[in-house]
Design a protein around this motif. Structure first.
Motif, mmCIF file in Angstrom:
data_model
loop_
_atom_site.group_PDB
_atom_site.id
_atom_site.type_symbol
_atom_site.label_atom_id
_atom_site.label_comp_id
_atom_site.label_asym_id
_atom_site.label_seq_id
_atom_site.Cartn_x
_atom_site.Cartn_y
_atom_site.Cartn_z
ATOM 1 N N PRO A 273 0.786 -1.231 0.000
ATOM 2 C CA PRO A 273 0.000 0.000 0.000
ATOM 3 C C PRO A 273 0.827 1.295 0.000
ATOM 4 C CG PRO A 273 -0.982 -1.587 1.492
ATOM 5 C CD PRO A 273 0.351 -2.149 1.059
ATOM 6 N N SER A 274 2.091 1.218 0.412
ATOM 7 C CA SER A 274 2.958 2.399 0.411
ATOM 8 C C SER A 274 3.784 2.522 -0.863
ATOM 9 C CB SER A 274 3.899 2.360 1.621
ATOM 10 O OG SER A 274 3.147 2.417 2.813
ATOM 11 N N GLY A 275 3.623 1.592 -1.788
ATOM 12 C CA GLY A 275 4.359 1.632 -3.045
ATOM 13 C C GLY A 275 5.675 0.891 -3.024
ATOM 14 N N ASN A 276 6.013 0.212 -1.918
ATOM 15 C CA ASN A 276 7.230 -0.594 -1.865
ATOM 16 C C ASN A 276 7.042 -1.836 -2.725
ATOM 17 O OD1 ASN A 276 8.654 1.004 0.177
ATOM 18 N ND2 ASN A 276 6.983 0.326 1.494
ATOM 19 N N ILE A 277 8.097 -2.226 -3.383
ATOM 20 C CA ILE A 277 7.989 -3.314 -4.355
ATOM 21 C C ILE A 277 8.588 -4.612 -3.807
ATOM 22 C CG2 ILE A 277 10.169 -2.937 -5.586
ATOM 23 C CD1 ILE A 277 8.248 -3.068 -8.156
ATOM 24 N N THR A 278 7.972 -5.722 -4.185
ATOM 25 C CA THR A 278 8.523 -7.049 -3.941
ATOM 26 C C THR A 278 8.572 -7.750 -5.287
ATOM 27 O OG1 THR A 278 7.598 -7.191 -1.715
ATOM 28 C CG2 THR A 278 8.204 -9.263 -2.757
ATOM 29 N N TYR A 279 9.717 -8.295 -5.623
ATOM 30 C CA TYR A 279 9.903 -9.040 -6.862
ATOM 31 C C TYR A 279 9.644 -10.511 -6.570
ATOM 32 C CZ TYR A 279 12.016 -4.706 -8.355
ATOM 33 O OH TYR A 279 12.213 -3.378 -8.663
ATOM 34 N N ILE A 280 8.945 -11.177 -7.467
ATOM 35 C CA ILE A 280 8.601 -12.590 -7.314
ATOM 36 C C ILE A 280 9.274 -13.331 -8.482
ATOM 37 C CG2 ILE A 280 6.702 -14.235 -7.032
ATOM 38 C CD1 ILE A 280 6.563 -11.802 -5.096
#
Length: 115
Positions: A101-108
């Motif tokens: 929700p804060s725009g932080n990214i997680t790569y999968i």
């Protein structure tokens, strides 16, 4: 299976980044893919850092979560996720990205097609 495999760190210049992390900090270079990507890590070997020359769609740093099947993982969670990058093929598997929700990214990522 879900495991935080690496932390993705976009860089402007791979050689400068390696000079800092490998040569100045004393971390070990674990692997390299061409002239734009390398993985490094401290001696404990728990989590590595992937240095990658910045490309469109991968400008933010964030954790890399390894799963068995990226397209399936995304599809099973699509209603609860904000998908930033739809699954696409990479050498050896697939990758996608999601944002919190804060725009932080997680790569999968997965390595489902690796030999």
């Amino acid at each position: 299976m879900e495991k935080i495999e690496m932390v993705y760190l976009p860089v402007n210049d791979l050689q400068q980044a390696l000079a800092y992390y490998r040569d100045a900090l004393g971390w070990t270079e674990l692997w390299r893919e061409g002239d734009s990507t390398a993985a490094i890590g401290p001696s404990d070997g728990e989590v590595s850092v992937m240095l990658d020359v910045s490309t469109t769609g991968s400008e933010k740093s964030g954790p890399i979560l390894t799963v068995d099947d990226v397209p399936r993982w995304i599809d099973e969670r699509r209603e609860r996720l904000s998908v930033a990058k739809e699954p696409s093929e990479i050498p050896g598997g697939w990758w996608a990205s999601v944002t919190d929700p804060s725009g932080n990214i997680t790569y999968i990522i997965d390595q489902s097609t690796a030999d």
